[in-house]
Design a protein around this motif. Structure first.
Motif, PDB file in Angstrom:
ATOM      1  N   ILE A 132     -89.250  -9.756 -62.833  1.00 33.09           N
ATOM      2  CA  ILE A 132     -88.492  -9.090 -61.761  1.00 33.09           C
ATOM      3  C   ILE A 132     -87.830  -7.820 -62.288  1.00 33.09           C
ATOM      4  O   ILE A 132     -87.799  -6.780 -61.608  1.00 33.09           O
ATOM      5  N   GLU A 133     -87.294  -7.867 -63.503  1.00 33.64           N
ATOM      6  CA  GLU A 133     -86.657  -6.681 -64.079  1.00 33.64           C
ATOM      7  C   GLU A 133     -87.651  -5.547 -64.270  1.00 33.64           C
ATOM      8  O   GLU A 133     -87.297  -4.375 -64.098  1.00 33.64           O
ATOM      9  N   ASP A 134     -88.880  -5.865 -64.625  1.00 33.68           N
ATOM     10  CA  ASP A 134     -89.894  -4.817 -64.807  1.00 33.68           C
ATOM     11  C   ASP A 134     -90.450  -4.312 -63.471  1.00 33.68           C
ATOM     12  O   ASP A 134     -90.943  -3.173 -63.397  1.00 33.68           O
ATOM     13  N   LEU A 135     -90.394  -5.126 -62.433  1.00 34.25           N
ATOM     14  CA  LEU A 135     -90.911  -4.703 -61.137  1.00 34.25           C
ATOM     15  C   LEU A 135     -89.922  -3.852 -60.349  1.00 34.25           C
ATOM     16  O   LEU A 135     -90.319  -2.978 -59.578  1.00 34.25           O
ATOM     17  N   LEU A 136     -88.633  -4.098 -60.524  1.00 34.42           N
ATOM     18  CA  LEU A 136     -87.618  -3.396 -59.712  1.00 34.42           C
ATOM     19  C   LEU A 136     -87.637  -1.880 -59.894  1.00 34.42           C
ATOM     20  O   LEU A 136     -87.476  -1.144 -58.909  1.00 34.42           O
ATOM     21  N   PRO A 137     -87.810  -1.318 -61.097  1.00 31.65           N
ATOM     22  CA  PRO A 137     -87.853   0.157 -61.204  1.00 31.65           C
ATOM     23  C   PRO A 137     -88.961   0.813 -60.388  1.00 31.65           C
ATOM     24  O   PRO A 137     -88.852   1.988 -60.036  1.00 31.65           O
ATOM     25  N   SER A 138     -90.002   0.068 -60.065  1.00 32.96           N
ATOM     26  CA  SER A 138     -91.085   0.656 -59.272  1.00 32.96           C
ATOM     27  C   SER A 138     -90.650   0.956 -57.844  1.00 32.96           C
ATOM     28  O   SER A 138     -91.296   1.752 -57.158  1.00 32.96           O
ATOM     29  N   LEU A 139     -89.564   0.345 -57.379  1.00 28.10           N
ATOM     30  CA  LEU A 139     -89.082   0.641 -56.029  1.00 28.10           C
ATOM     31  C   LEU A 139     -88.479   2.037 -55.932  1.00 28.10           C
ATOM     32  O   LEU A 139     -88.276   2.539 -54.816  1.00 28.10           O
ATOM     33  N   ASN A 140     -88.175   2.647 -57.051  1.00 24.90           N
ATOM     34  CA  ASN A 140     -87.644   4.017 -57.062  1.00 24.90           C
ATOM     35  C   ASN A 140     -88.723   5.060 -57.339  1.00 24.90           C
ATOM     36  O   ASN A 140     -88.401   6.240 -57.538  1.00 24.90           O
ATOM     37  N   ASN A 141     -89.970   4.630 -57.348  1.00 22.25           N
ATOM     38  CA  ASN A 141     -91.066   5.558 -57.622  1.00 22.25           C
ATOM     39  C   ASN A 141     -91.230   6.558 -56.475  1.00 22.25           C
ATOM     40  O   ASN A 141     -90.871   6.276 -55.326  1.00 22.25           O
ATOM     41  N   ALA A 153     -95.960  -7.448 -53.666  1.00 23.02           N
ATOM     42  CA  ALA A 153     -95.968  -8.386 -54.792  1.00 23.02           C
ATOM     43  C   ALA A 153     -94.732  -9.274 -54.782  1.00 23.02           C
ATOM     44  O   ALA A 153     -94.813 -10.488 -55.045  1.00 23.02           O
ATOM     45  N   PHE A 154     -93.588  -8.702 -54.459  1.00 23.98           N
ATOM     46  CA  PHE A 154     -92.364  -9.504 -54.343  1.00 23.98           C
ATOM     47  C   PHE A 154     -92.527 -10.583 -53.275  1.00 23.98           C
ATOM     48  O   PHE A 154     -92.111 -11.736 -53.456  1.00 23.98           O
ATOM     49  N   PRO A 168     -83.180 -14.259 -56.140  1.00 25.01           N
ATOM     50  CA  PRO A 168     -83.342 -13.224 -55.107  1.00 25.01           C
ATOM     51  C   PRO A 168     -82.256 -12.153 -55.108  1.00 25.01           C
ATOM     52  O   PRO A 168     -82.362 -11.185 -54.360  1.00 25.01           O
ATOM     53  N   LYS A 169     -81.207 -12.308 -55.902  1.00 24.96           N
ATOM     54  CA  LYS A 169     -80.089 -11.357 -55.846  1.00 24.96           C
ATOM     55  C   LYS A 169     -80.508  -9.920 -56.147  1.00 24.96           C
ATOM     56  O   LYS A 169     -80.191  -9.003 -55.381  1.00 24.96           O
ATOM     57  N   PRO A 170     -81.220  -9.646 -57.256  1.00 24.99           N
ATOM     58  CA  PRO A 170     -81.578  -8.243 -57.528  1.00 24.99           C
ATOM     59  C   PRO A 170     -82.445  -7.626 -56.439  1.00 24.99           C
ATOM     60  O   PRO A 170     -82.295  -6.444 -56.117  1.00 24.99           O
ATOM     61  N   VAL A 171     -83.332  -8.418 -55.866  1.00 16.00           N
ATOM     62  CA  VAL A 171     -84.210  -7.883 -54.822  1.00 16.00           C
ATOM     63  C   VAL A 171     -83.429  -7.602 -53.548  1.00 16.00           C
ATOM     64  O   VAL A 171     -83.633  -6.582 -52.878  1.00 16.00           O
TER      65      VAL A 171
END
Length: 885
Positions: A132-141, A153-154, A168-171
């Motif tokens: 999840i930590e590696d996937l979250l930065p892609s939301l700022n692409n 993917a989420f 689910p908190k970070p998402v």
């Protein structure tokens, strides 16, 4: 080309992964996937090069050729699937970002599916947090396509594993920003993700991001949520490797149904908002004067203070802190005469218990009895607030912690307190997830059974419902002894409540059964399956003849059969040979017939057949074991099963087992009691320490206030003394001025009379001397010259006296004071008036009189007047301080 292909295929897989030719790489990826699938376990040497050099997978996942990339991701999936946890942890640091950037956003559907499968495998093998930590930065692409793929993917991850495995908190915190994206596909994927999270979290998800959305976005999501509300609660569709191992271990014992049931019970019904909310420091929001306001005699001040406290603690999650003073004030508010204060205090207790959860347990001992004592209030709104506060306290502590106070208030004199306490106990039994222990069941049943004969119908009905709910949890058989003395109507009513009750707790006898089954599993796993299904399949019995070649066991078995006391000796051989233990456990049901048949064979037919043999050998007893080695072994193998039956059937061992179980229950109960008393004492110590600190603080505050009051008193005394001295000084000054005014008024009357007399004489002298003054100096007589001198002296005195007269008149003394101070008498006043009034021919008359009186008298009188004037002037100067001292 054939030579080149042979050369390429002969290269090691790591070299082919890094080759310049994409076809070589593609073939290497395919061969690697096949190699991984053919490995026997995770420790195979084929995984070693790729574990040591994880950078190989970075190039495979992000291959520039789309065809080779697809095979590279497939090879990674095979590597993860068969390589185990070590393959996951060593490679995920370098592969997650390329998978998101190159795999999820690929134009090939198969590549997308493989990339998603790789992400799911990473979570399955270890945990979800790094992924999840590696996937979250892609939301700022900057690329909308990549953001939409990440959101998809989420959604797939949460759909497969649920919110219990994936946090689910970070998402949820990143969702509001995505909802405002300009691309339509991104917003659509964000809505799909929100709907998937709502399936798991329901209304609890709104605590983190709902307020940051626009009203239009909220309305659109509410419409989508309406369709989800009708669906049943979701379940985890994909298991972690640890969960798979647990299920396989249970299934290996032939308990597939139990494994599925346990797995379903582990699924969360609904996530609470407390689990998702962030901790809030409520103490910093409580007003500083809360304690003073609560001690006020005005109920309005107390209610305002509680309203401010409610606004501070009305949050989903509260950061733990020193709430002892606040909880003490709330407990004291339960005795307040104003019901508005009691209601708000109950609401504050409810918010504190829900926000602190387990941290509120230390405050339960002083809060809960105070609330229950107030249950005698007849107003329904107050009772509802108190009941909600009790439910929140129970949710933060548990049934065992609240049971002592609850049972104590069932003995209360007030019927309403009993009824409301019983209703609270019913709610506790329905919502608790831990079934009460046997001692707790006994206490509850004995206390509630006494209330079934109460005169109040509500109390009797609530008592029957408590017993029915308890029967639903424990079962009818354990509750039978407690219902023996009741009549049939009450039993029917209790049974009726039991049928309609909905509980969440499990009965404890169910998990007690597995320990006997676990014992044979520890000895040997293959045989452990057979006892579990021993009642249905008689197959284990034919296995025993195959295990004959062990001569010592038959001898011991033949000795064991006659006596039950020698049964423990039969347990010794299984320790030497692992097959004997399973054989004895294989057929517990059919052990008794072989044991009874084998002695008969030894006694009747075998002895008759063995008689001719000793005649041939010459030794009667030596031939018997030589003639029947086979039958003895078979009978020993058949008689082996009854040996383990002795420990389970022997009365002595059963009594010993019962004693051990009772001792264990006693020790557990004693341990629980000791823990409860320890926690109680700890809370009391903590409370006393807080009280001591509060007393010390109050004492210090009182001492400081006393010192401040003393300082103020000293200052006030000094100010009073100075003011008193000033008043005395001003009083003396006032008295002096009054005396001075009186003296000046007293001196005013003779001086004015003398001046008037001199004025009259001056006028007469001037009139008489006009004739002489008109004549030349030589012709002037001597009397005229002397008269002129007298007139000049009189005018000087008159001029001096008039200045002081003006000063005396400036005091504006009234006529009454003038008369009191020795003013002119009436005679002198008339005389001065006559002298001052103009009369025709007065100058001649005055001159004539002066001529008659003579010059001597005039001179003497003028001298006396002059001397008197001088003396009075000097006296006045001395009094006024004009003369130099």
């Amino acid at each position: 080309m054939a030579d080149q292909e042979e050369d390429f295929s002969s290269l090691p897989l790591p070299d082919r992964f890094a080759h310049k030719n994409w076809k070589v790489r593609k073939q290497g990826y395919e061969d690697a996937a096949k190699t991984f699938e053919a490995t026997p376990d995770e420790s195979d040497p084929a995984f070693r090069p790729f574990i040591l050099d994880s950078g190989l997978w970075k190039g495979a996942v992000a291959d520039s050729n789309v065809a080779a990339q697809q095979d590279g991701i497939n090879a990674l999936c095979a590597f993860l699937k068969y390589g185990g946890q070590q393959a996951c942890t060593r490679s995920r640091n370098v592969t997650i970002t390329p998978i998101v950037e190159k795999g999820l956003s690929s134009t090939r559907a198969a590549t997308k599916q493989s990339a998603l499968e790789a992400l799911l495998l990473y979570i399955e093998l270890d945990k979800s947090d790094p992924i999840i930590e590696d996937l979250l930065p892609s939301l700022n692409n900057k690329q909308p396509k990549l953001i939409a793929a990440t959101l998809s993917a989420f959604t797939a991850i949460f759909h497969a594993y649920g919110v219990k495995i994936v946090d689910p908190k970070p998402v949820l915190k990143a969702l509001p920003k995505v909802f405002g994206h300009a691309d339509k596909n991104v917003r659509t994927e964000a809505q799909n993700l929100a709907v998937e999270l709502y399936r798991w979290l329901r209304e609890a998800m709104k605590t983190l991001f709902w307020n940051e959305l626009k009203p239009v976005q909220q309305q659109d999501l509410e419409k989508l949520f309406e369709t989800v509300k009708q669906e049943p609660p979701p379940k985890q569709e994909r298991l972690l490797r640890s969960q798979q191992a647990a299920v396989e271990a249970v299934q290996a014992n032939g308990q597939e149904d139990e494994a599925e049931a346990e797995f379903e019970e582990e699924q969360p019904e609904e996530i609470n908002a407390f689990d998702l909310a962030e901790s809030v420091d409520a103490l910093s929001k409580v007003p500083a004067n809360f304690g003073e306001s609560m001690a006020s005699s005005k109920w309005k001040d107390r209610k305002d203070a509680l309203d401010a406290l409610f606004a501070a603690v009305n949050t989903d999650r509260i950061k733990d802190g020193p709430f002892d003073d606040i909880t003490g004030a709330l407990a004291k508010s339960m005795k307040d005469a104003n019901i508005a204060v009691v209601t708000v205090a109950a609401n504050c207790i409810e918010c504190l218990a829900k926000g602190l959860r387990q941290s509120f347990a230390k405050h339960r001992s002083k809060i809960m009895p105070a609330i229950m004592e107030r249950l005698k209030e007849k107003k329904q709104s107050v009772t509802d607030a108190l009941s909600a506060a009790l439910d929140a306290v129970f949710a933060s502590t548990g049934l065992s912690a609240c049971l002592e106070d609850t049972l104590e208030f069932l003995k209360h004199k007030n019927p309403q307190v009993k009824s409301e306490t019983l209703r609270f106990l019913i709610r506790c039994l329905k919502t608790t997830r831990d079934a009460p222990s046997k001692p707790e069941v006994k206490l509850i049943a004995e206390s509630v059974t006494k209330l079934l004969t109460e005169s109040v119908e509500a109390t009797r009905a609530a008592g029957a419902e408590v017993l029915g709910t308890l029967m639903k949890i424990m079962g009818e058989r354990p509750m039978g002894p407690y219902l023996e003395g009741l009549d049939d109507s009450r039993k029917a009513k209790i049974k009726e409540y039991c049928d309609v009750a909905e509980v969440k707790a499990k009965d404890k006898p169910k998990p007690v059964a597995p320990p006997p089954k676990a014992a044979p599993v520890g000895q040997k796993k293959p045989v452990s399956k057979k006892p579990a299904v021993g009642t249905k399949k008689p197959a284990p019995r034919p296995v025993t003849p195959q295990e004959e070649p062990a001569p010592p066991p038959p001898k011991t078995a033949s000795k064991v059969i006659p006596s039950k006391l020698s049964a423990p000796k039969a347990l010794v051989p299984p320790q030497k040979s692992g097959l004997q233990g399973p054989k004895k456990l294989a057929g517990p049901g059919g052990a008794a017939p072989p044991s009874t048949q084998s002695p008969r064979r030894n006694i009747t037919p075998q002895d008759d057949e063995a008689a001719p043999i000793p005649s041939k050998l010459g030794r009667g007893l030596a031939g018997r074991p030589l003639a029947r080695p086979g039958p003895l072994s078979t009978t020993a193998s058949e008689s082996a099963p009854p040996a383990p039956q002795a420990p389970s059937i022997t009365p002595g061992e059963r009594l010993e087992l019962d004693d051990l179980r009772s001792e264990k229950e006693y020790l557990l109960r004693t341990n629980e009691e000791l823990r409860t008393s320890s926690s109680k004492y700890q809370s009391q110590i903590h409370e006393l320490q807080n009280q001591n600190a509060q007393l010390i603080e109050d004492h210090t505050r009182d001492v400081l206030s006393i010192k401040a009051k003393e300082t103020q008193l000293v200052r006030a005394r000094s100010d009073a003394e100075s003011a008193e001295a000033q008043c005395q000084r001003l009083s003396r000054e006032l008295d002096r001025l009054k005396r001075e005014v009186k003296r000046m008024e007293a001196e005013r009357s003779p001086s004015s009379a003398t001046s008037d007399h001199i004025y009259r004489e001056k006028n007469s002298n001037n009139s008489s001397g006009n004739s002489a003054a008109a004549a030349p100096p030589a012709e002037r007589p001597a009397s005229a010259t002397r008269q002129t001198r007298v007139d000049s002296a009189t005018s000087l005195a008159d001029s001096r006296e008039t200045g002081y007269q003006r000063m005396a008149r400036s005091y504006a003394i009234s006529p009454s004071e003038e008369k009191e101070n020795g003013g002119l008498d009436a005679a002198e006043g008339e005389k001065m008036a006559r002298n001052r009034s103009p009369v025709k021919g007065g100058a001649a008359a005055t001159a004539g009189k002066r001529e008659v009186s003579g010059e001597g008298e005039s001179w003497k009188r003028a001298a006396e007047v002059t001397s008197q004037l001088k003396a009075r002037i000097e006296l006045m100067k001395a009094k006024q301080g004009l003369t130099k001292r």
